[in-house]
Design a protein around this motif. Sequence first.
Motif, PDB file in Angstrom:
ATOM      1  N   GLY A 174       0.817  -1.200   0.000  1.00 49.71           N
ATOM      2  CA  GLY A 174       0.000   0.000   0.000  1.00 49.71           C
ATOM      3  C   GLY A 174       0.851   1.251   0.000  1.00 49.71           C
ATOM      4  O   GLY A 174       2.004   1.227  -0.453  1.00 49.71           O
ATOM      5  N   SER A 175       0.263   2.333   0.501  1.00 47.60           N
ATOM      6  CA  SER A 175       0.958   3.626   0.532  1.00 47.60           C
ATOM      7  C   SER A 175       0.990   4.146   1.954  1.00 47.60           C
ATOM      8  O   SER A 175       0.027   3.968   2.704  1.00 47.60           O
ATOM      9  CB  SER A 175       0.208   4.654  -0.305  1.00 47.60           C
ATOM     10  N   VAL A 176       2.078   4.834   2.278  1.00 48.62           N
ATOM     11  CA  VAL A 176       2.216   5.371   3.640  1.00 48.62           C
ATOM     12  C   VAL A 176       2.001   6.880   3.658  1.00 48.62           C
ATOM     13  O   VAL A 176       2.194   7.566   2.649  1.00 48.62           O
ATOM     14  CB  VAL A 176       3.613   5.089   4.242  1.00 48.62           C
ATOM     15  N   SER A 177       1.595   7.372   4.823  1.00 52.91           N
ATOM     16  CA  SER A 177       1.630   8.810   5.086  1.00 52.91           C
ATOM     17  C   SER A 177       2.039   8.974   6.541  1.00 52.91           C
ATOM     18  O   SER A 177       1.939   8.024   7.342  1.00 52.91           O
ATOM     19  CB  SER A 177       0.279   9.464   4.813  1.00 52.91           C
ATOM     20  N   GLN A 178       2.502  10.194   6.873  1.00 57.87           N
ATOM     21  CA  GLN A 178       2.922  10.419   8.261  1.00 57.87           C
ATOM     22  C   GLN A 178       1.691  10.649   9.125  1.00 57.87           C
ATOM     23  O   GLN A 178       0.727  11.245   8.678  1.00 57.87           O
ATOM     24  CB  GLN A 178       3.853  11.621   8.332  1.00 57.87           C
ATOM     25  N   ILE A 179       1.759  10.173  10.366  1.00 56.91           N
ATOM     26  CA  ILE A 179       0.614  10.384  11.258  1.00 56.91           C
ATOM     27  C   ILE A 179       0.682  11.797  11.833  1.00 56.91           C
ATOM     28  O   ILE A 179       1.716  12.471  11.756  1.00 56.91           O
ATOM     29  CB  ILE A 179       0.559   9.346  12.397  1.00 56.91           C
ATOM     30  N   ALA A 180      -0.420  12.245  12.423  1.00 59.04           N
ATOM     31  CA  ALA A 180      -0.477  13.608  12.978  1.00 59.04           C
ATOM     32  C   ALA A 180       0.460  13.733  14.177  1.00 59.04           C
ATOM     33  O   ALA A 180       0.684  12.775  14.918  1.00 59.04           O
ATOM     34  CB  ALA A 180      -1.908  13.909  13.392  1.00 59.04           C
ATOM     35  N   GLU A 181       1.011  14.959  14.329  1.00 55.88           N
ATOM     36  CA  GLU A 181       1.940  15.236  15.446  1.00 55.88           C
ATOM     37  C   GLU A 181       1.331  14.832  16.793  1.00 55.88           C
ATOM     38  O   GLU A 181       1.990  14.252  17.630  1.00 55.88           O
ATOM     39  CB  GLU A 181       2.262  16.736  15.493  1.00 55.88           C
ATOM     40  N   LYS A 182       0.050  15.165  16.959  1.00 57.04           N
ATOM     41  CA  LYS A 182      -0.625  14.883  18.240  1.00 57.04           C
ATOM     42  C   LYS A 182      -0.667  13.391  18.546  1.00 57.04           C
ATOM     43  O   LYS A 182      -0.510  12.985  19.688  1.00 57.04           O
ATOM     44  CB  LYS A 182      -2.075  15.399  18.189  1.00 57.04           C
ATOM     45  N   GLU A 183      -0.903  12.601  17.497  1.00 57.86           N
ATOM     46  CA  GLU A 183      -0.946  11.142  17.711  1.00 57.86           C
ATOM     47  C   GLU A 183       0.434  10.627  18.089  1.00 57.86           C
ATOM     48  O   GLU A 183       0.559   9.749  18.939  1.00 57.86           O
ATOM     49  CB  GLU A 183      -1.411  10.439  16.448  1.00 57.86           C
ATOM     50  N   ALA A 184       1.450  11.176  17.438  1.00 60.61           N
ATOM     51  CA  ALA A 184       2.819  10.749  17.748  1.00 60.61           C
ATOM     52  C   ALA A 184       3.156  11.136  19.194  1.00 60.61           C
ATOM     53  O   ALA A 184       3.764  10.358  19.933  1.00 60.61           O
ATOM     54  CB  ALA A 184       3.799  11.378  16.773  1.00 60.61           C
ATOM     55  N   ASP A 185       2.742  12.347  19.595  1.00 56.32           N
ATOM     56  CA  ASP A 185       2.984  12.783  20.979  1.00 56.32           C
ATOM     57  C   ASP A 185       2.338  11.811  21.963  1.00 56.32           C
ATOM     58  O   ASP A 185       2.945  11.404  22.948  1.00 56.32           O
ATOM     59  CB  ASP A 185       2.371  14.176  21.227  1.00 56.32           C
ATOM     60  N   ALA A 186       1.081  11.462  21.667  1.00 57.38           N
ATOM     61  CA  ALA A 186       0.333  10.596  22.588  1.00 57.38           C
ATOM     62  C   ALA A 186       1.015   9.237  22.712  1.00 57.38           C
ATOM     63  O   ALA A 186       1.146   8.691  23.810  1.00 57.38           O
ATOM     64  CB  ALA A 186      -1.095  10.429  22.095  1.00 57.38           C
ATOM     65  N   TYR A 187       1.503   8.692  21.579  1.00 62.16           N
ATOM     66  CA  TYR A 187       2.164   7.393  21.670  1.00 62.16           C
ATOM     67  C   TYR A 187       3.520   7.527  22.383  1.00 62.16           C
ATOM     68  O   TYR A 187       3.869   6.696  23.233  1.00 62.16           O
ATOM     69  CB  TYR A 187       2.354   6.742  20.286  1.00 62.16           C
ATOM     70  N   PHE A 188       4.258   8.599  22.065  1.00 60.46           N
ATOM     71  CA  PHE A 188       5.590   8.773  22.676  1.00 60.46           C
ATOM     72  C   PHE A 188       5.490   8.809  24.201  1.00 60.46           C
ATOM     73  O   PHE A 188       6.333   8.247  24.909  1.00 60.46           O
ATOM     74  CB  PHE A 188       6.247  10.052  22.150  1.00 60.46           C
ATOM     75  N   GLU A 189       4.420   9.436  24.681  1.00 62.10           N
ATOM     76  CA  GLU A 189       4.201   9.535  26.146  1.00 62.10           C
ATOM     77  C   GLU A 189       4.082   8.178  26.816  1.00 62.10           C
ATOM     78  O   GLU A 189       4.386   8.039  27.997  1.00 62.10           O
ATOM     79  CB  GLU A 189       2.892  10.286  26.409  1.00 62.10           C
ATOM     80  N   THR A 190       3.590   7.181  26.046  1.00 62.78           N
ATOM     81  CA  THR A 190       3.390   5.850  26.653  1.00 62.78           C
ATOM     82  C   THR A 190       4.687   5.035  26.692  1.00 62.78           C
ATOM     83  O   THR A 190       4.727   3.976  27.298  1.00 62.78           O
ATOM     84  CB  THR A 190       2.352   5.013  25.856  1.00 62.78           C
ATOM     85  N   ARG A 191       5.736   5.523  26.029  1.00 63.91           N
ATOM     86  CA  ARG A 191       6.993   4.755  26.007  1.00 63.91           C
ATOM     87  C   ARG A 191       7.719   4.891  27.331  1.00 63.91           C
ATOM     88  O   ARG A 191       7.621   5.905  28.009  1.00 63.91           O
ATOM     89  CB  ARG A 191       7.895   5.259  24.871  1.00 63.91           C
ATOM     90  N   ASP A 192       8.501   3.853  27.683  1.00 60.40           N
ATOM     91  CA  ASP A 192       9.226   3.959  28.949  1.00 60.40           C
ATOM     92  C   ASP A 192      10.372   4.978  28.801  1.00 60.40           C
ATOM     93  O   ASP A 192      10.772   5.327  27.683  1.00 60.40           O
ATOM     94  CB  ASP A 192       9.734   2.586  29.406  1.00 60.40           C
ATOM     95  N   TYR A 193      10.860   5.432  29.951  1.00 63.02           N
ATOM     96  CA  TYR A 193      11.850   6.512  29.980  1.00 63.02           C
ATOM     97  C   TYR A 193      13.074   6.216  29.107  1.00 63.02           C
ATOM     98  O   TYR A 193      13.504   7.061  28.308  1.00 63.02           O
ATOM     99  CB  TYR A 193      12.265   6.764  31.440  1.00 63.02           C
ATOM    100  N   ASP A 194      13.631   5.006  29.240  1.00 63.26           N
ATOM    101  CA  ASP A 194      14.852   4.693  28.486  1.00 63.26           C
ATOM    102  C   ASP A 194      14.613   4.729  26.972  1.00 63.26           C
ATOM    103  O   ASP A 194      15.487   5.145  26.204  1.00 63.26           O
ATOM    104  CB  ASP A 194      15.408   3.320  28.896  1.00 63.26           C
TER     105      ASP A 194
END
Length: 209
Positions: free
Chosen positions: A105-125
């Motif tokens: 298929g084809s890719v596009s970049q996700i919205a900044e806000k969605e990336a922020d929300a996912y990044f927040e769930t990552r562990d500190y390291d």
Amino acid sequence: MVNTLNLYGLSEEFGNEDTPIPLFKAWLAEAKITEINNPTAFALATVDVTGQPSVRMLLLKGMKENGFVFYTNMNSRKADDLQANQRASICFHWKSLQRQIRISGSVSQIAEKEADAYFETRDYDSQIGAWASLQSSTMEQRSEFDERLSNFRTKYPEGSTVPRPPHWSGWVLIPNEVEFWLNAPARLHERLVYKAQADGTWGQSLLYP
Ligand SMILES: Cc1cc2nc3c(=O)[nH]c(=O)nc-3n(C[C@H](O)[C@H](O)[C@H](O)COP(=O)(O)O)c2cc1C
């Protein structure tokens, strides 16, 4: 034992769905039970501006409007490829189930806000790693990376909010073709492919193994 067959005469594992995403989700759910680790791992194939393909493993981090979401460094080789050529292909292989799903298929970049929300769930390291890694760039010594990690740990101490690096975000791959493959004895495998049609529906065909 008599096997239950689907409408096309395939094994019951193929179900009888009109669209591929429910079947993808069903197979992934089984893989989450049977795989020893990383059931969401898939290979992503990209092509660079010269036409050179390149493939690497990634983790699926979610589904969005029937697209496949993954995260990475936006200065990496794969991101360079995807910025130049949005067409990509991914492949899941679950050894425990002896199944493969191949998706194009084809890719596009996700919205900044969605990336922020996912990044927040990552562990500190992992958050610090995203800041410190110049993914896919060369380095002279491993100590160079250790120093960058240490600098970012000082800049963003554990317990504080670590912002998402501007160079780290996600992509969504919207499929136009999804092929399901099930192992069978003597390599007489079963294959079912869904192809997106111009009217927005999905067509289905069987493929010889
Ligand atoms: C099981 C597995 C999962 C991985 N998941 C990711 C991921 O989600 N995101 C990522 O950027 N790299 C991930 N990697 C590392 C990539 O395979 C690759 O080394 C890195 O992204 C650089 O690729 P590139 O030089 O083609 O951009 C994973 C590797 C493995 C083996």
